[in-house]
Design an enzyme around this catalytic site. Structure first.
Site, PDB file in Angstrom:
ATOM      1  N   GLY A  84      35.349  40.737  44.642  1.00  0.00           N
ATOM      2  CA  GLY A  84      35.990  39.824  45.588  1.00  0.00           C
ATOM      3  C   GLY A  84      37.080  40.569  46.341  1.00  0.00           C
ATOM      4  NE  ARG A 108      32.709  34.746  50.501  1.00  0.00           N
ATOM      5  CZ  ARG A 108      32.842  34.225  51.716  1.00  0.00           C
ATOM      6  NH1 ARG A 108      31.887  33.524  52.252  1.00  0.00           N
ATOM      7  NH2 ARG A 108      33.952  34.426  52.391  1.00  0.00           N
ATOM      8  CG  PHE A 135      32.587  36.833  42.209  1.00  0.00           C
ATOM      9  CD1 PHE A 135      32.596  35.466  42.019  1.00  0.00           C
ATOM     10  CD2 PHE A 135      33.567  37.393  43.025  1.00  0.00           C
ATOM     11  CE1 PHE A 135      33.540  34.653  42.633  1.00  0.00           C
ATOM     12  CE2 PHE A 135      34.519  36.582  43.651  1.00  0.00           C
ATOM     13  CZ  PHE A 135      34.503  35.204  43.456  1.00  0.00           C
ATOM     14  CG  HIS A 153      44.435  32.498  43.069  1.00  0.00           C
ATOM     15  ND1 HIS A 153      45.598  32.582  43.799  1.00  0.00           N
ATOM     16  CD2 HIS A 153      43.456  32.958  43.882  1.00  0.00           C
ATOM     17  CE1 HIS A 153      45.330  33.063  44.995  1.00  0.00           C
ATOM     18  NE2 HIS A 153      44.045  33.304  45.062  1.00  0.00           N
TER      19      HIS A 153
HETATM   20  C1  LIG Z   1      41.723  35.125  48.133  1.00  0.00           C
HETATM   21  S1  LIG Z   1      40.514  36.288  48.608  1.00  0.00           S
HETATM   22  C2  LIG Z   1      41.123  37.791  47.874  1.00  0.00           C
HETATM   23  C3  LIG Z   1      40.578  39.008  48.558  1.00  0.00           C
HETATM   24  C4  LIG Z   1      41.037  40.366  48.019  1.00  0.00           C
HETATM   25  N1  LIG Z   1      40.836  40.540  46.598  1.00  0.00           N
HETATM   26  C5  LIG Z   1      42.456  40.643  48.371  1.00  0.00           C
HETATM   27  O1  LIG Z   1      43.296  40.740  47.473  1.00  0.00           O
HETATM   28  O2  LIG Z   1      42.718  40.775  49.577  1.00  0.00           O
HETATM   29  C6  LIG Z   1      39.119  35.850  47.586  1.00  0.00           C
HETATM   30  C7  LIG Z   1      37.873  36.677  47.874  1.00  0.00           C
HETATM   31  O3  LIG Z   1      36.809  36.215  47.030  1.00  0.00           O
HETATM   32  C8  LIG Z   1      35.603  36.330  47.790  1.00  0.00           C
HETATM   33  N2  LIG Z   1      34.559  35.483  47.222  1.00  0.00           N
HETATM   34  C9  LIG Z   1      34.519  34.130  47.164  1.00  0.00           C
HETATM   35  N3  LIG Z   1      33.395  33.713  46.565  1.00  0.00           N
HETATM   36  C10 LIG Z   1      32.711  34.838  46.218  1.00  0.00           C
HETATM   37  C11 LIG Z   1      31.482  35.064  45.537  1.00  0.00           C
HETATM   38  N4  LIG Z   1      30.740  34.037  45.081  1.00  0.00           N
HETATM   39  N5  LIG Z   1      31.075  36.349  45.353  1.00  0.00           N
HETATM   40  C12 LIG Z   1      31.817  37.391  45.798  1.00  0.00           C
HETATM   41  N6  LIG Z   1      33.014  37.235  46.445  1.00  0.00           N
HETATM   42  C13 LIG Z   1      33.448  35.971  46.648  1.00  0.00           C
HETATM   43  C14 LIG Z   1      36.029  35.894  49.171  1.00  0.00           C
HETATM   44  O4  LIG Z   1      35.114  36.292  50.149  1.00  0.00           O
HETATM   45  C15 LIG Z   1      37.395  36.551  49.303  1.00  0.00           C
HETATM   46  O5  LIG Z   1      37.299  37.823  49.878  1.00  0.00           O
END
Ligand SMILES: C[S@@+](CC[C@H](N)C(=O)[O-])C[C@H]1O[C@@H](n2cnc3c(N)ncnc32)[C@H](O)[C@@H]1O
Length: 243
Positions: A84, A108, A135, A153
């Protein structure tokens, strides 16, 4: 903070936060009621909003997690999987600061198709692989550290256990899971960032900020054990190992 300010002021975000009182009353997220779809499906169907959101997350998370780049000891890590990892801003900073590290950015498909230019810069790109998927289904195999920065979170305990279990199954022997999160202090301490974020998670996505004890509980359900918490300026690193 520009990207985050733009997201906070965007119509999508303002119309959601207008229902804060309802979320507090019902204890459940209102994003789906307001927009007709859960938050990540909304992002997939609204690329313009998603672009403002992704940049906002990139900017705010570099504020939250900056201390991790130098404050966490990556000395015995070889391959860091950023689960993510968004557009890869944080991963690019970590790889630039620790030249022995290799990285895998995982998010994603629609997010990793627009990776941060910092990640494609010389010196970092050849040490980094980009993979896409969910994920909730699986994470890339073989890393010795799995970083989830401001990720769990967004999810309730059951979904968090699902993601952490995938990380445990995929990681190399002796591997670790690193949760970079703003911890809710035990007791009624006047901590504003964690509590604002906790409300924001409630409104958007049935997620929450957690205390140390709450992290230990989801770790245990995932076959992991909370080894230690490395405090940072805003976000801390919660380190989990196989139980
Ligand atoms: C709040 S953001 C945090 C992004 C990054 N870790 C950062 O610190 O900048 C949450 C991330 O989770 C990803 N995400 C949400 N659902 C997901 C999934 N099912 N599989 C992979 N990534 C996912 C979103 O695309 C997003 O980039």
């Amino acid at each position: 903070m520009r990207g985050y300010a733009r997201w906070l002021g965007s119509p999508a975000e303002r119309s959601t936060m207008a229902h804060l009182a309802e979320a507090v009353r019902t204890g459940g997220p209102v994003f789906e009621t307001v927009h007709g779809t859960p938050v990540w499906d909304y992002m997939r169907g609204n690329p313009a909003s998603a672009s403002v959101f992704d940049q906002g997350m990139t900017d705010i998370s570099s504020q939250l997690t900056r201390s991790l780049v130098h404050g966490y000891d990556f000395g015995d890590t070889e391959c860091l999987v950023d689960v993510g990892g968004g557009r890869g801003r944080l991963l690019s900073l970590v790889l630039a600061a620790h030249p022995h590290l290799r990285g895998v950015l995982y998010d994603r498909p629609e997010v990793v198709s627009r990776v941060d230019p910092a990640l494609t810069r010389e010196g970092v790109a050849e040490r980094c692989r980009v993979e896409s998927g969910s994920f909730l289904d699986s994470v890339p195999e073989g890393g010795d550290a799995y970083l989830l920065a401001s990720v769990v979170h967004n999810w309730n305990d059951d979904d968090t256990v699902r993601v952490l279990t995938h990380c445990r199954e995929a990681m190399a022997p002796g591997g670790r899971v690193l949760l970079a999160e703003v911890l809710v202090p035990d007791g009624p301490a006047p901590e504003r960032t964690a509590k604002f974020m906790d409300l924001s998670m409630l409104v958007h996505c049935d997620g929450k900020q957690r205390t140390r004890a709450e992290f230990a509980a989801v770790a245990e359900r995932s076959g992991l054990r909370l080894e230690r918490v490395v405090p940072g300026a805003v976000a801390s690193v919660v380190e989990l190992v196989r139980a």
